[in-house]
Enzyme design. Sequence first.
Site, PDB file in Angstrom:
ATOM      1  CD  GLU A  46      -2.765  -1.291   0.102  1.00  0.00           C
ATOM      2  OE1 GLU A  46      -2.905  -0.520  -0.870  1.00  0.00           O
ATOM      3  OE2 GLU A  46      -3.624  -2.241  -0.097  1.00  0.00           O
ATOM      4  CG  PHE A  48       2.775   8.930   1.646  1.00  0.00           C
ATOM      5  CD1 PHE A  48       3.092   8.508   2.969  1.00  0.00           C
ATOM      6  CD2 PHE A  48       2.814  10.151   1.101  1.00  0.00           C
ATOM      7  CE1 PHE A  48       3.422   9.728   3.629  1.00  0.00           C
ATOM      8  CE2 PHE A  48       3.017  11.228   2.013  1.00  0.00           C
ATOM      9  CZ  PHE A  48       3.423  11.129   3.416  1.00  0.00           C
ATOM     10  CG  ASN A  49      -1.252  10.299  -0.468  1.00  0.00           C
ATOM     11  OD1 ASN A  49      -1.201  11.293   0.458  1.00  0.00           O
ATOM     12  ND2 ASN A  49      -0.357  10.239  -1.302  1.00  0.00           N
ATOM     13  CG  ASP A 360       4.983  17.699  -6.317  1.00  0.00           C
ATOM     14  OD1 ASP A 360       5.199  18.776  -6.515  1.00  0.00           O
ATOM     15  OD2 ASP A 360       5.587  16.582  -6.907  1.00  0.00           O
ATOM     16  CB  THR A 377      -5.126   7.711  -2.026  1.00  0.00           C
ATOM     17  OG1 THR A 377      -3.576   7.157  -2.314  1.00  0.00           O
ATOM     18  CG2 THR A 377      -6.201   6.440  -2.024  1.00  0.00           C
ATOM     19  CG  PHE A 378      -0.319  11.956  -4.792  1.00  0.00           C
ATOM     20  CD1 PHE A 378      -0.557  13.501  -4.989  1.00  0.00           C
ATOM     21  CD2 PHE A 378       0.821  11.660  -4.123  1.00  0.00           C
ATOM     22  CE1 PHE A 378       0.650  14.233  -4.949  1.00  0.00           C
ATOM     23  CE2 PHE A 378       1.965  12.482  -3.878  1.00  0.00           C
ATOM     24  CZ  PHE A 378       1.865  13.848  -4.603  1.00  0.00           C
TER      25      PHE A 378
END
Length: 417
Positions: A46, A48-49, A360, A377-378
């Site tokens: 999974e 990061f976000n 970012d 999800t980012f």
Amino acid sequence: MKYQLLYLICVFIKCYVLADDFCYSDNSECEQKINRYLLYDVNPPEGFNLRLDVYMRLSILAHKMWRSSNPALNRFKLVLPPWSQLVHWEYTETPEYIPWGYYFDLESLKRFAPVIEMYEFFNEYPNKYSRVTIDEVYTLQHFEDMFETGNFEDRMELKNKCKEDLSFFLYSNITANKYYCLSYHGPATKLSQLFLNTTASSILINHAEVSLHEHFGGKVYWQARRSLRYSKELVDVAAKFRKEHLDSDDENDKTVLPGNWEDEKPGRRAVGGPYLAIHLRRRDFLRFRVKESPSLKSVAEQVSTVLIRLNFDTVYVATDASVKEFENLSSLLKKYKVKTFTPSEAFLSKYKDGGAAIVDQIICSHARYFIGTHQSTFTYRIEERREILGFDERSTFNSFCSNGGQCPETSVWKIVY
Ligand code: GFB
């Protein structure tokens, strides 16, 4: 004489150790001993976000237990699993453990839930020869019959065997006393039922992503999200870039937030900096979402249309695209000013890819208009931050259309106070 002295020292140490095993109500050091610790881990692939979303589910559980009058629940601290070996990030063979404090404002998180870093847990928790033994580990798994029977009711059931091999964290110095496999369907908050009938002082929830949100998009969800502020250092890096390259600052953009998230007020006053920001997800999205992913030519056309409409000449590009792809996109947009954040080596050696991702996200969240990538999800985390900053939702919930001109319906998750 020498031996007598040695004996006295030994007696003193023994008494001290024994005394430490008892609790006196006015002894705050002792109080710490009856803390309980909730640890969690997430499926290794999974990103990061999604991991941040899992954090929110668990922090809501920790928040509710903290507020509970039940002494079996209100002494839990939530231990934050350090950032290590994420599949999308460049990493070394030997794991590096990046603490949450590098990326997030821990004081802000602590106003919502009693969280601690893993290294703090190691310092606080009794250990023998630097080995930590966790009392109980629950590995969550989906019910196998869920889709066949259509039974999506909340339920949990201990199983004899787990579907997968048991593994947790990347630490070699952590072991556990008891392992359980738990088929689970329901919100993370229901996990508290497990903690009522055990005296375990440390519990690890493995595969915590199996647990769900209690009320996704509800008031408590947004409190958890608002408390999840980025670290001051990363906000400062983004602010410097905005000022120098995008003519953007909080005063002029009307994006000033109070020092404490609890003092934030509803309102849609944010104007944003004079630029369009895009989040263009490539890499694995190009492989797994072939039809939905626009070509660079199509991206350039969509960007150009919006820039003309806004009467802007600057686009900020946040992307995981290769350097070559970025150069191609820039040349397709050569009429405009194309900006992107390129981290220095010093920045990367401290904050790694996760720090660059956050910078970012911050810069995208301050733009006057934003276009993201559907189902990333980012992108969701950027949209949420824009909701917190108070943008008109029409400037936020926009996604790139595919080559064929099919434009995805972007879910609008409006902030709730
Ligand atoms: O955060 P993330 O999981 O969101 O994206 P999705 C994966 C990683 O890609 C991030 C990098 O941690 C970043 O390191 N990345 C993506 C970016 N976009 C950018 C960007 O604009 N700037 C920078 N600096 N880095 C999920 C994956 O990705 O997509 C799942 O987590 C799965 O594993 C799924 O692959 C399809 O939701 O976009």
